[in-house]
Design a protein around this motif. Structure first.
Motif, short mmCIF file in Angstrom:
data_model
loop_
_atom_site.label_atom_id
_atom_site.label_comp_id
_atom_site.label_asym_id
_atom_site.label_seq_id
_atom_site.Cartn_x
_atom_site.Cartn_y
_atom_site.Cartn_z
N TYR A 77 20.98 28.72 67.55
CA TYR A 77 19.55 28.95 67.31
C TYR A 77 18.87 27.65 66.87
O TYR A 77 17.83 27.28 67.40
CB TYR A 77 19.35 30.01 66.21
N ASN A 136 12.41 23.75 60.98
CA ASN A 136 12.81 24.54 62.13
C ASN A 136 12.98 25.99 61.67
O ASN A 136 13.82 26.27 60.81
CB ASN A 136 14.13 23.98 62.67
N ARG A 185 18.69 25.21 69.79
CA ARG A 185 17.77 25.66 70.84
C ARG A 185 16.32 25.49 70.41
O ARG A 185 15.48 25.05 71.18
CB ARG A 185 18.06 27.13 71.20
N TYR A 186 16.03 25.84 69.17
CA TYR A 186 14.67 25.69 68.66
C TYR A 186 14.31 24.21 68.55
O TYR A 186 13.17 23.82 68.84
CB TYR A 186 14.52 26.37 67.30
N ALA A 211 12.92 34.35 65.01
CA ALA A 211 13.83 33.76 64.02
C ALA A 211 13.73 34.49 62.68
O ALA A 211 14.75 34.78 62.04
CB ALA A 211 13.54 32.27 63.84
N VAL A 227 15.43 34.68 73.33
CA VAL A 227 14.83 33.35 73.20
C VAL A 227 15.04 32.54 74.47
O VAL A 227 14.11 31.92 74.99
CB VAL A 227 15.39 32.61 71.97
N TRP A 243 7.29 26.96 69.01
CA TRP A 243 7.65 27.95 68.00
C TRP A 243 6.59 29.03 67.79
O TRP A 243 6.94 30.17 67.48
CB TRP A 243 7.96 27.28 66.67
N ALA A 260 14.47 28.37 62.95
CA ALA A 260 15.81 28.88 63.22
C ALA A 260 16.78 28.56 62.09
O ALA A 260 17.86 29.17 62.02
CB ALA A 260 16.32 28.33 64.55
N LEU A 283 8.58 32.61 69.01
CA LEU A 283 9.94 32.20 68.61
C LEU A 283 10.09 32.22 67.09
O LEU A 283 11.15 32.59 66.57
CB LEU A 283 10.25 30.81 69.15
N ARG A 284 9.03 31.84 66.38
CA ARG A 284 9.09 31.87 64.91
C ARG A 284 9.34 33.30 64.41
O ARG A 284 10.19 33.52 63.55
CB ARG A 284 7.81 31.31 64.30
#
Length: 157
Positions: free
Chosen positions: A106, A4, A109-110, A132, A59, A118, A6, A128-129
């Motif tokens: 975080y 992940n 959520r991820y 983070a 996010v 992501w 996050a 999203l990646r």
């Protein structure tokens, strides 16, 4: 589940808290970095927290299909009157509680969004990646204050 992204944020929170544990030794003098940036423990704590909140809201908006609200923080360009406050035991306790919860938010959520989300393009925004990875840079704020020890001056770095 794959790694992940996050988790980088949660790890960065841990690093910030490790540094913040030493900020109880702050002697009240500003720490100047890069010849012009003025730092205090409270300012670093504010910036860490603002960054965590701002990008978590981003996010959430992206995952909801909404446009993120524009960033209106003044960031490191200003030093607020409140930034001159002592950083005491209760401030550290509050930071531990807030930052740890935000870092965990975080990760949760991820996880809920799943790996397929992501790296999904979200033009004109980052994936999203990438968000983070960017947020994990909060350690920079903590490093501006760095490790403080009682009896040592850290006014210039």
């Amino acid at each position: 589940m794959p790694n992940n992204p996050a988790q980088l944020v949660a790890d960065a929170v841990d690093r910030c808290l490790t540094l913040a544990e030493t900020w109880l030794a702050w002697d009240g003098r500003p720490i100047v970095t890069d010849g012009a940036n003025l730092w205090t423990p409270a300012k670093a704590a504010r910036r860490i927290q603002d960054h965590l909140v701002d990008h978590l809201a981003e996010v959430e908006a992206l995952l909801a299909g909404a446009a993120p609200l524009p960033d209106a923080w003044h960031g490191r360009t200003v030093t607020l009157d409140s930034d001159w406050s002592r950083f005491a035991e209760l401030d550290l306790s509050e930071a531990r509680s807030r930052w740890t919860r935000l870092g965990a938010s975080y990760v949760h959520r991820y996880s809920a969004a799943g790996p397929e989300a992501w790296d999904l393009p979200r033009d004109p925004n980052w994936t999203l990646r990438l968000i983070a990875e960017h947020v994990a840079g909060i350690t920079w704020y903590a490093e501006q204050v760095g490790v403080l020890r009682f009896g040592e001056s850290a006014s210039i770095r």
